[in-house]
Write a protein that holds these residues in place. Structure first.
Motif, short mmCIF file in Angstrom:
data_model
loop_
_atom_site.label_atom_id
_atom_site.label_comp_id
_atom_site.label_asym_id
_atom_site.label_seq_id
_atom_site.Cartn_x
_atom_site.Cartn_y
_atom_site.Cartn_z
N GLN A 179 3.39 104.93 81.69
CA GLN A 179 3.74 106.28 81.27
C GLN A 179 2.70 106.78 80.26
O GLN A 179 1.83 106.04 79.82
N GLU A 180 2.79 108.03 79.91
CA GLU A 180 1.90 108.64 78.91
C GLU A 180 2.72 109.15 77.74
O GLU A 180 3.57 110.03 77.91
N PRO A 181 2.51 108.62 76.53
CA PRO A 181 1.62 107.50 76.20
C PRO A 181 2.26 106.17 76.60
O PRO A 181 3.48 106.03 76.59
N ALA A 182 1.41 105.20 76.95
CA ALA A 182 1.89 103.89 77.39
C ALA A 182 2.46 103.11 76.20
O ALA A 182 2.03 103.27 75.06
N GLN A 183 3.46 102.27 76.50
CA GLN A 183 4.12 101.46 75.48
C GLN A 183 4.27 100.02 75.98
O GLN A 183 4.46 99.79 77.18
N VAL A 184 4.20 99.08 75.05
CA VAL A 184 4.43 97.66 75.36
C VAL A 184 5.80 97.27 74.82
O VAL A 184 6.01 97.26 73.60
N MET A 185 6.74 96.99 75.70
CA MET A 185 8.08 96.60 75.28
C MET A 185 8.09 95.16 74.78
O MET A 185 7.24 94.36 75.17
N PRO A 186 9.05 94.82 73.91
CA PRO A 186 9.20 93.42 73.51
C PRO A 186 9.45 92.52 74.72
O PRO A 186 10.14 92.91 75.67
N GLU A 187 8.89 91.33 74.70
CA GLU A 187 9.03 90.35 75.78
C GLU A 187 8.45 90.85 77.10
O GLU A 187 8.81 90.36 78.18
N TYR A 231 -2.48 94.05 78.79
CA TYR A 231 -3.54 93.71 77.84
C TYR A 231 -4.41 94.93 77.52
O TYR A 231 -4.89 95.08 76.39
N GLN A 232 -4.59 95.79 78.50
CA GLN A 232 -5.37 97.00 78.28
C GLN A 232 -4.66 97.92 77.28
O GLN A 232 -5.29 98.45 76.35
N VAL A 233 -3.35 98.11 77.48
CA VAL A 233 -2.58 98.96 76.58
C VAL A 233 -2.51 98.34 75.18
O VAL A 233 -2.61 99.05 74.16
N ALA A 234 -2.39 97.01 75.13
CA ALA A 234 -2.30 96.32 73.84
C ALA A 234 -3.65 96.21 73.15
O ALA A 234 -3.70 95.80 71.97
N GLY A 235 -4.73 96.52 73.86
CA GLY A 235 -6.06 96.41 73.28
C GLY A 235 -6.57 95.00 73.14
O GLY A 235 -7.47 94.74 72.33
N ASP A 236 -6.03 94.07 73.94
CA ASP A 236 -6.44 92.66 73.87
C ASP A 236 -7.52 92.42 74.94
O ASP A 236 -7.24 91.94 76.04
N ASP A 237 -8.78 92.76 74.60
CA ASP A 237 -9.87 92.66 75.58
C ASP A 237 -10.17 91.22 75.96
O ASP A 237 -10.52 90.94 77.12
N ALA A 238 -10.05 90.29 75.03
CA ALA A 238 -10.33 88.87 75.33
C ALA A 238 -9.34 88.33 76.37
O ALA A 238 -9.74 87.65 77.32
N ALA A 239 -8.07 88.63 76.18
CA ALA A 239 -7.06 88.17 77.13
C ALA A 239 -7.28 88.81 78.50
O ALA A 239 -7.10 88.17 79.54
N ARG A 240 -7.68 90.09 78.49
CA ARG A 240 -7.90 90.78 79.76
C ARG A 240 -9.08 90.18 80.51
O ARG A 240 -9.01 89.97 81.73
#
Length: 517
Positions: free
Chosen positions: A187-195, A217-226
């Motif tokens: 969705q816009e804006p994207a959200q990361v739910m718990p779990e 990972y993209q939404v969370a900004g975790d480039d290394a994990a992605r």
């Protein structure tokens, strides 16, 4: 060698008992076949597994190969647009599953409720379970179709699918929560739910899991994990491409070889006539010393009554069932069950015909030096026939009619010991027992009363019916005709045993390749 008199009383105690058992068997087998009418086939699941392989392989890193080779491989194995192809296949399977659910609800006297629970005791448990599995399948399909739509940029359709799952009251909680996770991620804006990561890891797999985790990972900004995820996906895609090649190319080559063999046999029959392979022993019947009563006794008591009524009742009364067993326990139960059924059936066969020993020539003959050529040739010839019949059968039953439950179990099984037990049952125990009974005993016995061709047809139909799934009657009858034709021509029981074993073994190997991951 003694010969059974044909003038025994029609009201003898043995015939009365056989008559009662026949009625009981007819009721049980008939009910099982009727119940299978509303059960889904495994064919839809197989189609989805192959579609999932297509999606996984589409992420293959082809940068190390020449462009022309890459184009050939991608078009040959993956097609021009694997995402769109997969979306269409998922939508087709969903439409079929929804139609089956609607047919189940509207069948009979309307006893199938909206949710099959104990409120509908008149609905057999096996049917309720099949209905619930179909309902969960539709929910999983909706969730995955949403991901495919999102990948193609159709966010409105994707959100509609996930929103329906999130708001419906009868959706499995885990699927409902995962749909909510996906909806928030896109969705816009994207959200990361718990779990969110746990939900994705639990309820999605393969390409769908990679896409959801990549977005997370993209939404969370975790480039290394992605980046680590995408590297892992590329490695998996290369292995999947090899599996897809094996699954697609080897059956195709086998079908070509089988088609060529069939054309050669037909041509040889036209040129050499009575001296051709196909006409070897074609009209030669067996010298059968026993009457129809012995045939009846072995088939009804030795196979149907012991295997389908007596053993389930005994094991059920002892509290032995599949529901409480783990993976290896279910496999061991299935193996022991089949071995007990085979032992009982062969014991009935032995004691029924022992008075006629020594048997005339060609009865239960196994020649270890011969049979391999007929068995291998029969397998190749069966391939194109079964491919064609499967297409007809799919159109005829539209995903209904039931399937062998062992196929679905093997497809989803990951334990090596359990798989070894299932493989032993399907590739060794079943071919030996069923070929001794249906080809070794039943088919030759019927030639006392029927021409060889009619005996092949009758024994094949009984062989197919014994598997208790309406959708399998046509293909297994055709397979039985191939088995019977091979046996009547070579008079070597090893040939149909090898053919039957090869068929089950290669089918299981294909399921393992589809389900591995």
């Amino acid at each position: 060698m003694s010969v059974e008199p044909e003038t025994s009383s029609p009201f003898s105690l043995r015939r009365i008992i056989l008559g009662v058992l026949t009625l009981l068997v007819a009721l049980v087998i008939g009910q099982a076949l009727v119940n299978s009418w509303q059960e889904p086939q495994i064919a839809s699941r197989l189609q989805l597994y192959q579609t999932d392989l297509l999606l996984e392989a589409s992420e293959w890193d082809s940068s190390t190969l020449p462009e022309q080779s890459v184009t050939t491989i991608r078009q040959g194995l993956l097609g021009n647009d694997p995402i769109q192809t997969s979306l269409q296949q998922y939508q087709e399977v969903k439409a079929t599953a929804e139609a089956n659910l609607e047919a189940s609800q509207n069948s009979g006297d309307g006893a199938m409720p909206g949710l099959p629970t104990d409120e509908a005791p008149q609905v057999p448990k096996r049917l309720r379970n099949a209905w619930q599995q179909q309902q969960q399948l539709v929910q999983q399909l909706d969730m995955r179709i949403g991901l495919l739509q999102a990948e193609r940029g159709n966010l409105k359709q994707a959100q509609a699918a996930w929103s329906q799952l999130s708001q419906a009251a009868d959706v499995q909680p885990g699927i409902q929560q995962t749909a909510q996770v996906l909806s928030r991620l896109w969705q816009e804006p994207a959200q990361v739910m718990p779990e969110a990561e746990t939900q994705v890891q639990t309820y999605l797999d393969g390409w769908f899991r990679y896409r959801a985790l990549e977005r997370l990972y993209q939404v969370a900004g975790d480039d290394a994990a992605r980046e680590a995820l995408l590297a892992q996906e590329r490695d998996a895609a290369e292995q999947t491409l090899l599996r897809l090649a094996v699954i697609g190319i080897l059956p195709f080559l086998g079908g070509l070889a089988g088609t060529a063999l069939l054309l050669f046999v037909v041509l040889q029959r036209w040129l050499q006539r009575e001296q051709s392979w196909l006409m070897t022993n074609a009209g030669v019947t067996w010298d059968t010393p026993w009457s129809w009563e012995i045939i009846w006794q072995v088939l009804i008591v030795g196979f149907f009554f012991l295997g389908q009524i007596f053993l389930p009742l005994i094991l059920g009364s002892l509290g032995l069932g599949l529901a409480s067993l783990g993976s290896r326990g279910r496999a061991l139960y299935a193996t022991l069950y089949y071995l007990l059924m085979a032992a009982g059936g062969l014991a009935v066969l032995f004691f029924s015909i022992r008075a006629y020993r020594p048997l005339p020539p060609d009865w239960f003959r196994i020649d270890w030096k011969g049979g391999w050529r007929w068995g291998l040739g029969g397998y190749l010839a069966a391939l194109p026939l079964m491919f064609g019949i499967s297409l007809v059968n799919q159109q005829l039953w539209q995903g209904q009619g039931g399937s062998n439950p062992l196929l679905q179990t093997v497809l989803e099984e990951n334990d090596a010991i359990a798989l070894a037990l299932f493989f032993f049952t399907a590739a060794i125990a079943a071919p030996v027992f069923e070929e001794i009974l249906f080809r070794g005993f039943l088919l030759p016995s019927l030639t006392r009363y029927l021409p060889v061709s009619a005996a092949i047809g009758a024994s094949s139909l009984l062989f197919a019916t014994a598997h208790l799934s309406l959708s399998e009657v046509l293909p297994l009858t055709v397979l039985g005709i191939v088995l019977g034709t091979i046996y009547t021509r070579c008079r070597n029981l090893l040939a149909p045993i090898l053919l039957h074993s090869a068929w089950n073994s290669i089918t299981m190997a294909g399921l393992l390749l589809l389900g591995a991951g």
